[in-house]
Write a protein that holds these residues in place. Structure first.
Motif, PDB file in Angstrom:
ATOM      1  N   ARG A 185      -3.368  16.318   8.912  1.00 35.70           N
ATOM      2  CA  ARG A 185      -2.120  15.791   9.159  1.00 35.70           C
ATOM      3  C   ARG A 185      -2.329  14.595  10.409  1.00 35.70           C
ATOM      4  O   ARG A 185      -1.681  13.253  10.244  1.00 35.70           O
ATOM      5  N   LEU A 186      -3.038  14.480  11.405  1.00 33.71           N
ATOM      6  CA  LEU A 186      -3.099  13.679  12.325  1.00 33.71           C
ATOM      7  C   LEU A 186      -3.864  12.395  11.783  1.00 33.71           C
ATOM      8  O   LEU A 186      -3.781  11.299  12.144  1.00 33.71           O
ATOM      9  N   VAL A 187      -5.000  12.600  11.107  1.00 38.14           N
ATOM     10  CA  VAL A 187      -5.721  11.552  10.543  1.00 38.14           C
ATOM     11  C   VAL A 187      -4.990  10.564   9.606  1.00 38.14           C
ATOM     12  O   VAL A 187      -4.754   9.407   9.519  1.00 38.14           O
ATOM     13  N   ALA A 188      -4.323  11.384   8.543  1.00 32.21           N
ATOM     14  CA  ALA A 188      -3.378  10.645   7.980  1.00 32.21           C
ATOM     15  C   ALA A 188      -2.123   9.727   8.571  1.00 32.21           C
ATOM     16  O   ALA A 188      -1.947   8.707   8.265  1.00 32.21           O
ATOM     17  N   GLY A 189      -1.661  10.395   9.645  1.00 32.76           N
ATOM     18  CA  GLY A 189      -0.603   9.691  10.491  1.00 32.76           C
ATOM     19  C   GLY A 189      -1.230   8.698  11.052  1.00 32.76           C
ATOM     20  O   GLY A 189      -0.485   7.433  11.069  1.00 32.76           O
ATOM     21  N   TRP A 190      -2.491   8.624  11.712  1.00 32.72           N
ATOM     22  CA  TRP A 190      -3.111   7.296  12.232  1.00 32.72           C
ATOM     23  C   TRP A 190      -3.362   6.442  11.277  1.00 32.72           C
ATOM     24  O   TRP A 190      -3.133   5.375  11.532  1.00 32.72           O
ATOM     25  N   ALA A 191      -3.774   6.886   9.873  1.00 24.52           N
ATOM     26  CA  ALA A 191      -4.035   5.880   9.043  1.00 24.52           C
ATOM     27  C   ALA A 191      -2.669   5.125   8.437  1.00 24.52           C
ATOM     28  O   ALA A 191      -2.703   3.731   8.437  1.00 24.52           O
ATOM     29  N   ASN A 192      -1.638   5.852   8.384  1.00 24.59           N
ATOM     30  CA  ASN A 192      -0.234   5.105   8.079  1.00 24.59           C
ATOM     31  C   ASN A 192       0.014   4.157   9.209  1.00 24.59           C
ATOM     32  O   ASN A 192       0.787   2.983   9.309  1.00 24.59           O
ATOM     33  N   LEU A 193      -0.001   4.504  10.531  1.00 22.64           N
ATOM     34  CA  LEU A 193       0.353   3.824  11.875  1.00 22.64           C
ATOM     35  C   LEU A 193      -0.349   2.686  11.871  1.00 22.64           C
ATOM     36  O   LEU A 193       0.029   1.539  11.893  1.00 22.64           O
ATOM     37  N   ARG A 194      -1.950   2.672  11.713  1.00 20.58           N
ATOM     38  CA  ARG A 194      -2.846   1.649  11.690  1.00 20.58           C
ATOM     39  C   ARG A 194      -2.145   0.454  10.413  1.00 20.58           C
ATOM     40  O   ARG A 194      -2.173  -0.711  10.660  1.00 20.58           O
TER      41      ARG A 194
ATOM     42  N   TRP B  93       0.862  -1.074   0.102  1.00 22.96           N
ATOM     43  CA  TRP B  93       0.019  -0.089  -0.048  1.00 22.96           C
ATOM     44  C   TRP B  93       0.741   1.126   0.001  1.00 22.96           C
ATOM     45  O   TRP B  93       1.913   1.087   0.184  1.00 22.96           O
ATOM     46  N   PHE B  94       0.218   2.385  -0.270  1.00 25.28           N
ATOM     47  CA  PHE B  94       0.863   3.746  -0.234  1.00 25.28           C
ATOM     48  C   PHE B  94       0.738   4.456   1.073  1.00 25.28           C
ATOM     49  O   PHE B  94      -0.350   4.113   1.641  1.00 25.28           O
ATOM     50  N   ARG B  95       1.862   5.344   1.092  1.00 27.98           N
ATOM     51  CA  ARG B  95       1.485   6.134   2.372  1.00 27.98           C
ATOM     52  C   ARG B  95       0.398   7.362   2.085  1.00 27.98           C
ATOM     53  O   ARG B  95       0.432   7.783   0.984  1.00 27.98           O
ATOM     54  N   LEU B  96      -0.668   7.362   2.888  1.00 29.14           N
ATOM     55  CA  LEU B  96      -1.806   8.263   2.798  1.00 29.14           C
ATOM     56  C   LEU B  96      -1.276   9.638   3.144  1.00 29.14           C
ATOM     57  O   LEU B  96      -0.750   9.937   4.023  1.00 29.14           O
ATOM     58  N   CYS B  97      -1.757  10.624   2.421  1.00 29.66           N
ATOM     59  CA  CYS B  97      -1.749  12.093   2.543  1.00 29.66           C
ATOM     60  C   CYS B  97      -2.994  12.552   1.930  1.00 29.66           C
ATOM     61  O   CYS B  97      -3.495  12.295   1.230  1.00 29.66           O
ATOM     62  N   PHE B  98      -3.388  13.626   2.825  1.00 30.10           N
ATOM     63  CA  PHE B  98      -4.673  14.424   2.535  1.00 30.10           C
ATOM     64  C   PHE B  98      -4.353  15.686   1.669  1.00 30.10           C
ATOM     65  O   PHE B  98      -3.222  16.325   1.772  1.00 30.10           O
ATOM     66  N   ASP B  99      -5.329  16.239   0.622  1.00 29.56           N
ATOM     67  CA  ASP B  99      -4.886  17.421   0.100  1.00 29.56           C
ATOM     68  C   ASP B  99      -5.376  18.587   0.898  1.00 29.56           C
ATOM     69  O   ASP B  99      -6.062  19.508   0.506  1.00 29.56           O
TER      70      ASP B  99
ATOM     71  N   GLY C  40       4.478  -1.495   3.253  1.00 26.19           N
ATOM     72  CA  GLY C  40       3.923   0.088   2.875  1.00 26.19           C
ATOM     73  C   GLY C  40       5.240   0.175   1.935  1.00 26.19           C
ATOM     74  O   GLY C  40       6.357   0.011   1.933  1.00 26.19           O
ATOM     75  N   MET C  41       4.658   1.223   0.992  1.00 26.95           N
ATOM     76  CA  MET C  41       5.603   1.425  -0.079  1.00 26.95           C
ATOM     77  C   MET C  41       6.070   3.018   0.091  1.00 26.95           C
ATOM     78  O   MET C  41       5.324   3.780   0.569  1.00 26.95           O
ATOM     79  N   PRO C  42       7.158   3.427  -0.318  1.00 27.95           N
ATOM     80  CA  PRO C  42       7.780   4.808  -0.053  1.00 27.95           C
ATOM     81  C   PRO C  42       7.117   5.709  -1.173  1.00 27.95           C
ATOM     82  O   PRO C  42       8.194   6.481  -1.687  1.00 27.95           O
ATOM     83  N   ALA C  43       5.977   5.829  -1.341  1.00 23.01           N
ATOM     84  CA  ALA C  43       5.595   6.612  -2.226  1.00 23.01           C
ATOM     85  C   ALA C  43       3.909   7.459  -1.810  1.00 23.01           C
ATOM     86  O   ALA C  43       3.613   6.399  -0.835  1.00 23.01           O
ATOM     87  N   THR C  44       3.638   8.506  -2.102  1.00 22.99           N
ATOM     88  CA  THR C  44       2.343   8.873  -1.485  1.00 22.99           C
ATOM     89  C   THR C  44       0.960   8.789  -2.389  1.00 22.99           C
ATOM     90  O   THR C  44       1.223   8.822  -3.645  1.00 22.99           O
ATOM     91  N   ALA C  45      -0.171   8.451  -1.755  1.00 18.80           N
ATOM     92  CA  ALA C  45      -1.239   8.548  -2.232  1.00 18.80           C
ATOM     93  C   ALA C  45      -1.893   9.746  -1.661  1.00 18.80           C
ATOM     94  O   ALA C  45      -2.505   9.622  -0.676  1.00 18.80           O
ATOM     95  N   LEU C  46      -2.112  10.721  -2.394  1.00 18.22           N
ATOM     96  CA  LEU C  46      -2.641  12.007  -2.078  1.00 18.22           C
ATOM     97  C   LEU C  46      -4.168  11.944  -2.406  1.00 18.22           C
ATOM     98  O   LEU C  46      -4.627  11.848  -3.565  1.00 18.22           O
TER      99      LEU C  46
END
Length: 223
Positions: free
Chosen positions: A123-132, A110-116, A179-185
């Motif tokens: 940032r907190l929600v995306a951080g939690w998603a990536n931690l989960r 999967w990709f790292r999540l980031c929001f627009d 986890g892959m070192p690329a972002t899903a915005l």
């Protein structure tokens, strides 16, 4: 040698967000990675089908159900690898090299999540998603899923359910995912509309009810 990757995107009235998603996929076409693009539509009434045709995608239609749409898209795919993405997701530049490396590794990812959205709640929600995803092996669909066709078939594919299809798949794959070192915005529109706290709490409640055995169809009706 033909390109190995089939990209599958479920849509329903995604005309406003799909072009930006497709634009980031051109990198995969130019580098010879993408074999085909499949849009699995669930009855759009906007210009989604026109956008798909203009992009040269194969359009698959059927009833609106996220799990069912993903499953139909996979059934139509011919690539040795499958990449499932949401229509409101944009991949970061250089994603093709990351995906090629992961394909060589052979495990689903999967990709790292980031929001627009640059706000602290985003940032907190995306951080939690990536931690989960990393700690609990529980990425959601907005983080994408890269998986070998053989492994997808071996675990039974996406279940035809309208909600929690991504959680069901993650539970089947378990600790093999990486986890892959690329972002899903991903678009934060639903969070901005509903409120970050309110929507986050509702998502956690739905997840807890699903783990407790609730029917995904019942969960979807109250979503």
């Amino acid at each position: 040698m033909r390109a190995e990757l089939s990209v599958i995107i479920p849509t329903r009235d995604a005309g406003a967000v799909l072009p930006a998603c497709l634009a980031t996929l051109f990198e995969g076409v130019e580098t010879g990675l993408i074999r085909e693009l499949i849009i699995s539509d669930g009855g759009s009434g906007d210009g989604t089908s026109d956008i798909a045709e203009e992009a040269g995608a194969r359009l698959i239609t059927g009833p609106p159900s996220r799990g069912g749409q993903l499953r139909r898209g996979a059934d139509a795919a011919s690539g040795a690898w499958l990449l499932f993405l949401h229509a409101d997701t944009r991949l970061s530049p250089g994603w093709t090299e990351v995906v090629r490396a992961q394909m060589a590794d052979s495990r689903p990812a999967w990709f790292r999540l980031c929001f627009d959205d640059g706000s602290l709640p985003a940032r907190l929600v995306a951080g939690w998603a990536n931690l989960r995803a990393r700690v609990l092996a529980l990425p959601y669909g907005d983080q994408g899923l890269l998986i070998a066709r053989s492994e997808y078939d071996a675990v039974g594919g996406y279940p035809d359910i309208p909600l929690m299809e991504d959680v069901a798949m993650a539970r089947r794959l378990g600790r093999r995912m990486r986890g892959m070192p690329a972002t899903a915005l991903t678009s934060a529109e639903r969070y901005r509309r509903d409120g970050w706290l309110r929507r986050g709490a509702r998502n956690l409640t739905l997840l807890a009810r699903y783990f407790a055995g609730a029917d995904p169809n019942d969960l979807h009706r109250g979503y």
